[in-house]
Scaffold this active site. Structure first.
Site, short mmCIF file in Angstrom:
data_model
loop_
_atom_site.label_atom_id
_atom_site.label_comp_id
_atom_site.label_asym_id
_atom_site.label_seq_id
_atom_site.Cartn_x
_atom_site.Cartn_y
_atom_site.Cartn_z
CB SER A 258 -1.47 -0.54 -5.47
OG SER A 258 -1.03 -1.75 -4.88
CD GLU B 147 7.78 -2.01 -8.13
OE1 GLU B 147 7.71 -2.27 -6.91
OE2 GLU B 147 8.54 -2.62 -8.93
CG ASP C 278 18.60 -5.18 -4.59
OD1 ASP C 278 18.29 -5.84 -3.58
OD2 ASP C 278 17.89 -5.10 -5.61
CG PHE D 79 13.35 -10.53 -11.44
CD1 PHE D 79 14.37 -9.96 -10.70
CD2 PHE D 79 12.06 -10.03 -11.28
CE1 PHE D 79 14.13 -8.91 -9.82
CE2 PHE D 79 11.80 -8.99 -10.40
CZ PHE D 79 12.84 -8.43 -9.67
CG HIS E 159 1.89 -3.58 -5.20
ND1 HIS E 159 1.54 -2.25 -5.31
CD2 HIS E 159 3.22 -3.65 -5.49
CE1 HIS E 159 2.61 -1.54 -5.63
NE2 HIS E 159 3.63 -2.37 -5.77
#
Length: 288
Positions: free
Chosen positions: A7, A9, A101, A210, A259
């Site tokens: 999958s 994003e 967030d 990140f 994912h």
């Protein structure tokens, strides 16, 4: 070892150029027959309308199973559930439910007046509608706001108990990180599937920054490897090899679904999937 389910994003586009990039990403990855694709919210809910529009467009035009991200940030309960109802009316039946967030300029998340206080409240409300399959976030490395690693496991169990049926982890750099977390979840009585979140490293400096913001530890050997690879012009080759190796290690120990966080830059994700034996299954002409 059979090829895993995958999958992807995506980010919602914020410009015309980004819209073309998103569509190129969809066309590149759709032939890999993902079980679903998800579309994120920006930090602080800044792309709420863009997410809604991108989800609706992808659902209508791509033929993919689209899941919408939904957060608790900067919206009342009524506003948030109205957005969810709009997804359901558009035929989108899957949601990734997150607390979200803090908005820009705020140090920590504070519930909006009349809003959901946390992700568990949001999940309970979404589950009560009966309209959605609900996925949630999970943290194999301790969340920056968690008091302990066990607290992350306990909170995930609360989200599953509230009505979520599947979890997607934050990215991590070593397979053992996922397996330790998964074992702790099983021990805590969590039976729902937990999808490992995979971040192909398009840019090491950006990925490292990140990771620092997310509380994801960075192995020292990765710094050394990318320093040498960038000096020799082999960073992309290293990134592909490392991501493929990580996925292979997960698969060898029984993981059958992955994912990918694509960052709307699909080539590295596609190359890794091909290396894992995931062959194109769809005719690109059907993705229009």
């Amino acid at each position: 070892m059979s090829a895993p389910q995958v999958s992807f994003e995506f980010f919602p586009p914020q410009s015309l150029e980004a819209s073309f990039r998103l569509w190129d990403t969809v066309q590149t990855l759709a032939p890999l027959d993902p079980t679903f694709v998800s579309v994120t919210y920006g930090a602080g809910g800044t792309t709420r309308d863009l997410t809604r529009d991108a989800v609706a467009t992808l659902h209508k035009s791509s033929g993919l199973n689209v899941a919408a991200h939904l957060t608790c940030v900067n919206a009342t309960k009524e506003e948030t559930l109205a957005i969810a109802a709009g997804f359901a009316e558009a035929g989108v039946k899957e949601i990734v439910a997150l607390r979200g967030d803090a908005p820009k300029g705020q140090d920590k998340f504070t519930p909006c007046a009349g809003g959901f206080a946390n992700s568990v409240e949001l999940i309970e409300a979404l589950a009560a509608t009966g309209d959605f399959k609900i996925r949630v976030g999970a943290y194999p490395d301790r969340h920056p706001e968690a008091t302990s690693a066990q607290a992350d496991v306990d909170w995930l169990k609360a989200k599953i108990d509230a009505g979520a049926s599947e979890a997607i982890t934050q990215f991590f750099f070593e397979a053992d990180t996922f397996f330790r977390f998964h074992d702790s979840c099983v021990k805590a009585g969590i039976n729902a599937p937990i999808l490992p979140g995979i971040l192909p490293i398009e840019n090491w400096k950006g990925t490292r920054n990140f990771a620092k913001r997310c509380g994801t530890p960075v192995p020292a050997w990765l710094d050394d490897a990318f320093e040498k690879a960038e000096r020799d012009g082999r960073a992309d080759l290293l990134a592909t090899a490392l991501c493929t190796e990580l996925c292979s290690e997960l698969m060898e120990d029984g993981v059958d679904a992955l994912h990918f966080y694509t960052l709307n830059r699909p080539e590295l994700t596609r190359d890794v999937c091909h290396a894992l034996g995931i062959a194109p299954k769809l005719d690109l002409q059907n993705v229009a």
